[in-house]
Design a protein around this motif. Structure first.
Motif, PDB file in Angstrom:
ATOM      1  N   LYS A 268      35.794  32.333  -4.677  1.00 38.46           N
ATOM      2  CA  LYS A 268      36.902  32.241  -3.721  1.00 38.46           C
ATOM      3  C   LYS A 268      36.433  32.439  -2.279  1.00 38.46           C
ATOM      4  O   LYS A 268      37.097  32.009  -1.330  1.00 38.46           O
ATOM      5  CB  LYS A 268      37.960  33.291  -4.038  1.00 38.46           C
ATOM      6  CG  LYS A 268      38.655  33.132  -5.373  1.00 38.46           C
ATOM      7  CD  LYS A 268      39.665  34.246  -5.582  1.00 38.46           C
ATOM      8  CE  LYS A 268      40.371  34.138  -6.915  1.00 38.46           C
ATOM      9  NZ  LYS A 268      41.322  35.243  -7.129  1.00 38.46           N
ATOM     10  N   LYS A 269      35.278  33.120  -2.109  1.00 40.62           N
ATOM     11  CA  LYS A 269      34.803  33.435  -0.762  1.00 40.62           C
ATOM     12  C   LYS A 269      34.154  32.232  -0.070  1.00 40.62           C
ATOM     13  O   LYS A 269      33.858  32.295   1.125  1.00 40.62           O
ATOM     14  CB  LYS A 269      33.808  34.591  -0.828  1.00 40.62           C
ATOM     15  CG  LYS A 269      34.392  35.868  -1.415  1.00 40.62           C
ATOM     16  CD  LYS A 269      33.317  36.943  -1.594  1.00 40.62           C
ATOM     17  CE  LYS A 269      33.884  38.198  -2.263  1.00 40.62           C
ATOM     18  NZ  LYS A 269      32.817  39.213  -2.507  1.00 40.62           N
ATOM     19  N   CYS A 270      33.925  31.137  -0.824  1.00 38.59           N
ATOM     20  CA  CYS A 270      33.338  29.935  -0.219  1.00 38.59           C
ATOM     21  C   CYS A 270      34.436  29.124   0.460  1.00 38.59           C
ATOM     22  O   CYS A 270      34.707  27.963   0.106  1.00 38.59           O
ATOM     23  CB  CYS A 270      32.629  29.095  -1.282  1.00 38.59           C
ATOM     24  SG  CYS A 270      31.097  29.807  -1.901  1.00 38.59           S
ATOM     25  N   THR A 271      35.089  29.730   1.433  1.00 36.65           N
ATOM     26  CA  THR A 271      36.318  29.151   1.987  1.00 36.65           C
ATOM     27  C   THR A 271      36.076  27.909   2.835  1.00 36.65           C
ATOM     28  O   THR A 271      37.027  27.178   3.133  1.00 36.65           O
ATOM     29  CB  THR A 271      37.049  30.212   2.830  1.00 36.65           C
ATOM     30  OG1 THR A 271      36.139  30.728   3.811  1.00 36.65           O
ATOM     31  CG2 THR A 271      37.545  31.342   1.937  1.00 36.65           C
ATOM     32  N   ARG A 272      34.825  27.663   3.255  1.00 27.52           N
ATOM     33  CA  ARG A 272      34.539  26.478   4.071  1.00 27.52           C
ATOM     34  C   ARG A 272      34.160  25.265   3.227  1.00 27.52           C
ATOM     35  O   ARG A 272      33.905  24.187   3.750  1.00 27.52           O
ATOM     36  CB  ARG A 272      33.407  26.778   5.056  1.00 27.52           C
ATOM     37  CG  ARG A 272      33.787  27.754   6.158  1.00 27.52           C
ATOM     38  CD  ARG A 272      32.587  28.034   7.059  1.00 27.52           C
ATOM     39  NE  ARG A 272      32.924  28.907   8.167  1.00 27.52           N
ATOM     40  CZ  ARG A 272      33.265  28.477   9.377  1.00 27.52           C
ATOM     41  NH1 ARG A 272      33.331  27.183   9.607  1.00 27.52           N
ATOM     42  NH2 ARG A 272      33.541  29.325  10.344  1.00 27.52           N
ATOM     43  N   LEU A 273      34.129  25.443   1.920  1.00 31.90           N
ATOM     44  CA  LEU A 273      33.650  24.362   1.045  1.00 31.90           C
ATOM     45  C   LEU A 273      34.510  23.108   1.163  1.00 31.90           C
ATOM     46  O   LEU A 273      35.741  23.166   1.136  1.00 31.90           O
ATOM     47  CB  LEU A 273      33.641  24.816  -0.419  1.00 31.90           C
ATOM     48  CG  LEU A 273      32.413  25.559  -0.936  1.00 31.90           C
ATOM     49  CD1 LEU A 273      32.556  25.805  -2.435  1.00 31.90           C
ATOM     50  CD2 LEU A 273      31.129  24.810  -0.647  1.00 31.90           C
ATOM     51  N   LYS A 274      33.806  21.973   1.260  1.00 34.44           N
ATOM     52  CA  LYS A 274      34.455  20.669   1.172  1.00 34.44           C
ATOM     53  C   LYS A 274      34.049  19.933  -0.106  1.00 34.44           C
ATOM     54  O   LYS A 274      34.773  19.033  -0.542  1.00 34.44           O
ATOM     55  CB  LYS A 274      34.081  19.818   2.388  1.00 34.44           C
ATOM     56  CG  LYS A 274      34.595  20.355   3.712  1.00 34.44           C
ATOM     57  CD  LYS A 274      34.204  19.436   4.870  1.00 34.44           C
ATOM     58  CE  LYS A 274      34.742  19.959   6.188  1.00 34.44           C
ATOM     59  NZ  LYS A 274      34.350  19.072   7.322  1.00 34.44           N
ATOM     60  N   HIS A 275      32.911  20.332  -0.646  1.00 35.41           N
ATOM     61  CA  HIS A 275      32.347  19.604  -1.800  1.00 35.41           C
ATOM     62  C   HIS A 275      31.826  20.637  -2.812  1.00 35.41           C
ATOM     63  O   HIS A 275      30.931  21.416  -2.504  1.00 35.41           O
ATOM     64  CB  HIS A 275      31.189  18.719  -1.314  1.00 35.41           C
ATOM     65  CG  HIS A 275      30.599  17.829  -2.366  1.00 35.41           C
ATOM     66  ND1 HIS A 275      30.712  16.467  -2.342  1.00 35.41           N
ATOM     67  CD2 HIS A 275      29.864  18.114  -3.476  1.00 35.41           C
ATOM     68  CE1 HIS A 275      30.071  15.945  -3.378  1.00 35.41           C
ATOM     69  NE2 HIS A 275      29.548  16.929  -4.080  1.00 35.41           N
ATOM     70  N   LEU A 276      32.394  20.621  -4.036  1.00 33.57           N
ATOM     71  CA  LEU A 276      31.952  21.527  -5.104  1.00 33.57           C
ATOM     72  C   LEU A 276      31.696  20.708  -6.358  1.00 33.57           C
ATOM     73  O   LEU A 276      32.624  20.124  -6.930  1.00 33.57           O
ATOM     74  CB  LEU A 276      33.003  22.602  -5.383  1.00 33.57           C
ATOM     75  CG  LEU A 276      32.678  23.592  -6.529  1.00 33.57           C
ATOM     76  CD1 LEU A 276      31.393  24.355  -6.233  1.00 33.57           C
ATOM     77  CD2 LEU A 276      33.841  24.549  -6.759  1.00 33.57           C
ATOM     78  N   ASP A 277      30.447  20.667  -6.792  1.00 35.82           N
ATOM     79  CA  ASP A 277      30.058  19.881  -7.964  1.00 35.82           C
ATOM     80  C   ASP A 277      29.257  20.770  -8.917  1.00 35.82           C
ATOM     81  O   ASP A 277      28.095  21.080  -8.669  1.00 35.82           O
ATOM     82  CB  ASP A 277      29.217  18.674  -7.542  1.00 35.82           C
ATOM     83  CG  ASP A 277      28.921  17.738  -8.709  1.00 35.82           C
ATOM     84  OD1 ASP A 277      29.314  18.067  -9.841  1.00 35.82           O
ATOM     85  OD2 ASP A 277      28.291  16.689  -8.478  1.00 35.82           O
ATOM     86  N   LEU A 278      29.913  21.195 -10.022  1.00 38.07           N
ATOM     87  CA  LEU A 278      29.267  22.039 -11.027  1.00 38.07           C
ATOM     88  C   LEU A 278      29.224  21.327 -12.383  1.00 38.07           C
ATOM     89  O   LEU A 278      28.958  21.958 -13.413  1.00 38.07           O
ATOM     90  CB  LEU A 278      30.024  23.358 -11.174  1.00 38.07           C
ATOM     91  CG  LEU A 278      30.200  24.198  -9.902  1.00 38.07           C
ATOM     92  CD1 LEU A 278      31.007  25.457 -10.212  1.00 38.07           C
ATOM     93  CD2 LEU A 278      28.852  24.566  -9.303  1.00 38.07           C
ATOM     94  N   GLY A 279      29.495  20.048 -12.413  1.00 37.25           N
ATOM     95  CA  GLY A 279      29.635  19.314 -13.664  1.00 37.25           C
ATOM     96  C   GLY A 279      28.383  19.314 -14.525  1.00 37.25           C
ATOM     97  O   GLY A 279      27.260  19.504 -14.060  1.00 37.25           O
TER      98      GLY A 279
END
Length: 984
Positions: A115-126
């Protein structure tokens, strides 16, 4: 400004920049070094070689910084990484906008630190192996790209948190075993989406009409779920769609009116549903490259306009109710890669130009009403691997060069009106494994050049007009497994060379004009199981070598054989095998003349010697069976188990220690024995019951070849296999209510303990067939069937990679205290490898093995489906898979099929212990079993479809009949009520 002032300002600015850079580098180095520490030890990668404290973080491999030298992106996809990601560390990077860690072997839970990665635009954990729930994502309001596809997450997905992610353009969370939920309406508010992938994530209910508001969508994938109802009319508003995937659901109704407006569609797959109506809406989808609508209920003709689609190369409409002609221009622009229109009622000729451009992989149009000849153009289609046109009304002479196609693996022309010869060109068919030409009018001699087709495992030429001699070169076919030449006009001798086909299991040369003696070499075939030479003109004595074979079928009837029937064959059970051979004699079989006294004495001597040797063997085997368990028991328990010599690896949260388990491995807790070890019941101090399998070591300390694969995997040392950890993680991470739970493994240098949940009601086999047999009502049997089907469905469709069980049978379906089933014993399980879904290992149990084993070692999930169909037949009939009443070389599948085919009273197939009112319900499941046990693997449903079919066959419960008062309705009236359309 003076030069000195300029220099001072420049120096001050430079110093400040250096100071700021050093400060930022120092602040951002530690989180990255924590990430390296967490992953480097377990990863087979060199990606971290540049991650050194004396290097600038912006020079680290996979790290991208912004203009101010702060970390902006972490790109480590497909880097062979393994370990637990410290999200608390990387989320402390204040400028981090992108995390890409897909296609690795990362595991563990993802904590709320994300939750602290508030600046994230792209999250890829697939494509990883995470566990637990997906955390709340509502704080990541800036996300534009979210890929959690095939991550291993379970539990409930936080759909509500998506309401805050209004910038999302890419959303992919499919292929995870989430808890079942209705279609998430929160998604419908994400109006910037162009990519939505929700395949295989346990969605139910209908697609909301508001799906039409997502007008930017280019890709919509909702396959492999439990969605129902009609495809919403509003879907026609999504005019930017280039891919629409809806397969493996339970959609009903017609394609929406105006569906043809989706003119940007390139790929459309709505196969394996319950769709109906015609295909007229497809006429306008001219950009289609792939169209998959198989296993539905579509009717009418294939629109002629589809033949004008210049880009279409994959086309599959099999198992519908289509009529009319195949568009004759189909493929004439660039050819087709794959076409399957099987199991419809199509008429007319085969289109001539589907191999335009010289490439086509598969042509499958079997079980239609096609007429005409095979177009000459396919004789030059060298890329063809499958050419299946069986069960039609095709005719004419097969183009000669078709026999010689170099990549052809299977050709099936059976049940047509073809004529002419098989030409010598077949020698060039080096890849050909199956040659199926039965039930035609082929004639001429079988060319000796057939031996050049060295990959042949099946030759099926029955019911034709072949003549001349069987070529002696046939013995060069080293891989041949099945040879069917019956009901032809072959003459001359049976080739002696046939004895060189050491893998052959079935030979049928019946109803020909063969003469001479039966070659002695046939008796040396180690795998021969069925031999039918009946209705020929064979003469001479029956070779004594035949008595060495272990035959389930032997038929030498209606020949001209003479002399004594060999000793071990001279038994009453084989009486019909020698009928209509007036020259044969036997002292044991009724209906044959007695042999002469001299030969009788020598025969008796041979019989006595055989009996003596057999008795000796029985005694030796009995002695071995008596001593081996004692030796193994001593081996298991004679040595003290040192606490520090064992290593426990847990796959669930445990409430017990390894010592509590090890101390319970003693004779009084023994509850079963198997080929690989003993099974013990362990009662923990808190009263919980467990089952512990103690795997024995092999004498040389190596891995037992017959060991169950889970055990075998657990026994490998770390140095033996680089895939060891991945395979154990996959098998031990199976989480499903209908799959037996493996709690942990406890291993030492020379043996292993596998700790499972204990299931008190034993196996389905025990309850149906053994001395522990109990009466099971149809409702219980039905629930067992559905639960077991769901367990297999999970293995095939719910894991990151499909898991083949390969030994599905009633003894591997265990029952808990509430009679809920668990799929157990992954002894032969095989994880399907990326890039192919085949396995080359023979496995399974007699009576459950799919027929494709007869002609190839290549099996896939459909082989499990066949075995499950046999289990369904057991549940319905109460019979074992193999029983003497089925006849020689017959099993339960043959028996059920023959009863249905003969149109006998099929209700007699149902277990007589079931009430008459429930027999119709049972028959509905038996029909599903017949579908599952289809001879052709491609004709069998997937396990997901089997589950849907079983759910539709839910039995009518007498409690549903609210208007019935006790004593007022007969069984026939109740049965009639249960079969009304509403109940079906």
């Amino acid at each position: 400004m003076s030069v000195a002032n300029c220099r001072r300002r420049w120096l001050l600015t430079t110093a400040m920049m250096i100071s700021l850079f050093c400060l930022s580098s120092g602040d951002e180095l530690q989180p990255l070094m924590r990430l390296k520490t967490a992953l480097v030890l377990n990863s087979n990668t060199t990606v971290f070689s540049s991650w050194k404290e004396d290097n600038l973080v912006c020079n680290f491999t996979g790290i991208l910084c912004n203009s101010e030298k702060f970390v902006k992106e972490i790109n480590l996809s497909a880097r062979n990484l393994s370990g637990v990601v410290p999200f608390d560390a990387i989320c402390s990077l204040q400028s981090l906008e992108k995390i890409s860690l897909s296609s690795n072997s990362l595991h563990g839970n993802i904590t709320d630190d994300l939750k602290k990665c508030t600046r994230l635009k792209h999250l890829d954990l697939g494509f990883n192996s995470f566990t637990g729930d997906v955390p709340d994502l509502s704080s990541l309001a800036g996300l534009e790209f979210l890929n959690l596809n095939a991550t291993g997450f379970s539990g409930s997905f936080p759909w509500k948190s998506l309401e805050n992610l209004t910038n999302l353009a890419f959303l992919s969370v499919g292929d995870n075993p989430f808890d079942s939920s209705l279609f998430p309406t929160q998604v419908l508010k994400l109006d910037k989406l162009y990519w939505l992938y929700l395949t295989n994530c346990s969605l139910t209910g209908k697609i909301p009409e508001d799906i039409g508001n997502l007008t930017l969508l280019k890709n919509l994938e909702l396959s492999d779920n439990g969605l129902t109802g009609e495809i919403p009319p509003s879907i026609v508003k999504l005019k930017n769609l280039w891919q629409l995937e809806l397969y493996n659901n339970s959609f009903t109704g017609k394609l929406p009116k105006g569906f043809g407006n989706l003119t940007s569609l390139v790929n459309f797959d709505a196969s394996q549903n319950l769709l109906e109506g015609d295909l007229s809406e497809l006429r306008f989808l001219t950009k289609l490259e792939s169209l998959q609508l198989f296993e539905n209920r579509f009717v009418g003709e294939i629109p002629e306009e589809i033949g004008e689609f210049k880009n279409l190369f994959n086309f599959s409409l099999y198992r519908n109710r289509l009529t009319g002609k195949i568009p004759q221009k189909l493929g004439s622009w660039q050819g087709m890669d794959y076409i399957d229109l099987s199991e419809n009622s199509l008429t007319g000729p085969i289109p001539p130009d589907m191999c335009r451009g010289g490439y086509m992989d598969s042509l499958l149009v079997q079980q239609n009403k096609l007429t005409g000849e095979i177009p000459e153009s396919y004789a030059s289609c060298e890329s063809l691997t499958r050419f299946l046109v069986n069960n039609n009304s095709l005719s004419g002479v097969v183009p000669a060069k078709l026999w010689s196609l170099p990549n052809l693996v299977r050709i099936d022309l059976s049940m047509n009106n073809f004529e002419g010869p098989v030409t010598a060109d077949i020698a060039e068919a080096k890849s050909l494994g199956q040659l199926v030409l039965s039930n035609n009018r082929f004639s001429g001699e079988l060319p000796s050049e057939i031996s050049g087709a060295s990959s042949l495992v099946l030759i099926q030429l029955s019911f034709n007009r072949f003549s001349g001699q069987i070529p002696g070169t046939i013995g060069k076919l080293a891989k041949l497994s099945n040879l069917y030449l019956d009901n032809n006009e072959f003459s001359g001798l049976i080739p002696e060379s046939l004895g060189s086909c050491v893998f052959v299991s079935q030979i049928n040369l019946a109803h020909n004009s063969l003469s001479g003696q039966i070659p002695r070499s046939v008796g040396s075939l180690p795998n021969l199981n069925s031999l039918n030479l009946s209705s020929n003109q064979l003469s001479g004595e029956i070779p004594s070598t035949l008595s060495l074979l272990k035959l389930s079928l032997l038929d030498l009837s209606n020949n001209r054989l003479t002399g004594r029937i060999p000793g071990s064959l001279s038994i009453q059970a084989f009486k019909d095998s020698f009928a209509e051979n007036s020259g044969l004699c036997s002292d044991n079989v009724e209906g044959f003349r007695r042999c002469s006294s001299k030969s009788s004495n020598s025969g008796r001597l041979r019989t006595y010697m055989s009996c003596f040797i057999s008795l000796l063997l029985v005694l030796l085997i009995a002695l071995a069976c008596f001593l081996l368990p004692k030796l193994r028991k001593n081996q298991t328990l004679s040595h003290p188990l040192k606490a520090n010599s064992w290593n426990m690896k847990s796959y669930h949260v445990l409430s017990f220690s390894e010592k509590e388990i090890i101390d319970s491995i003693k004779p009084e807790n023994l509850i079963g024995k198997g080929g690989s070890g003993n099974v013990y019941k362990v009662v923990l101090r808190d009263g919980k019951e467990l089952a512990v399998k103690h795997i024995w070591p092999t004498p040389d300390g190596g891995e037992r070849r017959s060991c169950r694969s889970t055990a075998a995997i657990l026994k490998r040392s770390k140095s033996q296999s680089p895939e060891y950890d991945a395979e154990v993680a996959t098998l031990s991470s199976v989480r499903h209510v209908n799959v037996v739970k493996l709690y942990c493994s406890i291993t030492s240098e020379d043996s292993n303990l596998l700790v499972y949940e204990y299931l008190p009601n034993g196996s389905l086999w025990d309850r149906l067939h053994s001395c522990q047999k109990m009466e099971m009502g149809w409702e219980v049997r039905y629930e067992v069937a559905v639960g077991a089907a769901k367990g297999l469905e999970y293995l095939h469709h719910g894991c990151d990679r499909p898991v083949l069980h390969r030994d599905v049978k009633s003894s591997n379906i265990l029952l808990d205290e509430n009679w809920k089933p668990r799929i157990a014993d992954f002894g032969l399980a095989k994880i399907v490898q990326t890039g192919g879904d085949w396995t080359h290992v023979i496995a399974g149990t007699l009576g459950y093995i799919a027929p494709e084993y007869a002609y190839t070692y290549k099996v896939n999930e459909k082989s499990d489906v066949y075995s499950f169909g046999v289990v369904l037949m057991e549940l319905v009939t109460g019979k074992r898979p193999v029983e003497p009443k089925f006849g020689e070389n017959k099993d339960i599948v043959n028996w059920v099929y023959s009863k249905f085919k003969s149109q006998e009273n099929v209700l007699d197939l149902v277990d007589s212990t079931l009430p008459d009112a429930q027999k119709e319900d049972a028959l509905n499941v038996l029909r599903i079993a017949i579908h599952c046990t289809s001879q052709a693997p491609a004709s069998r449903p997937s396990m997901r479809t089997v589950v849907h079919m079983l759910e539709e066959a839910e039995p009518c419960k007498l409690t549903d009949i609210t208007v019935v008062k006790e004593g007022e309705n007969s069984q026939e009236e109740i049965k009639s009520f249960c079969m009304t359309p509403e109940k079906q």
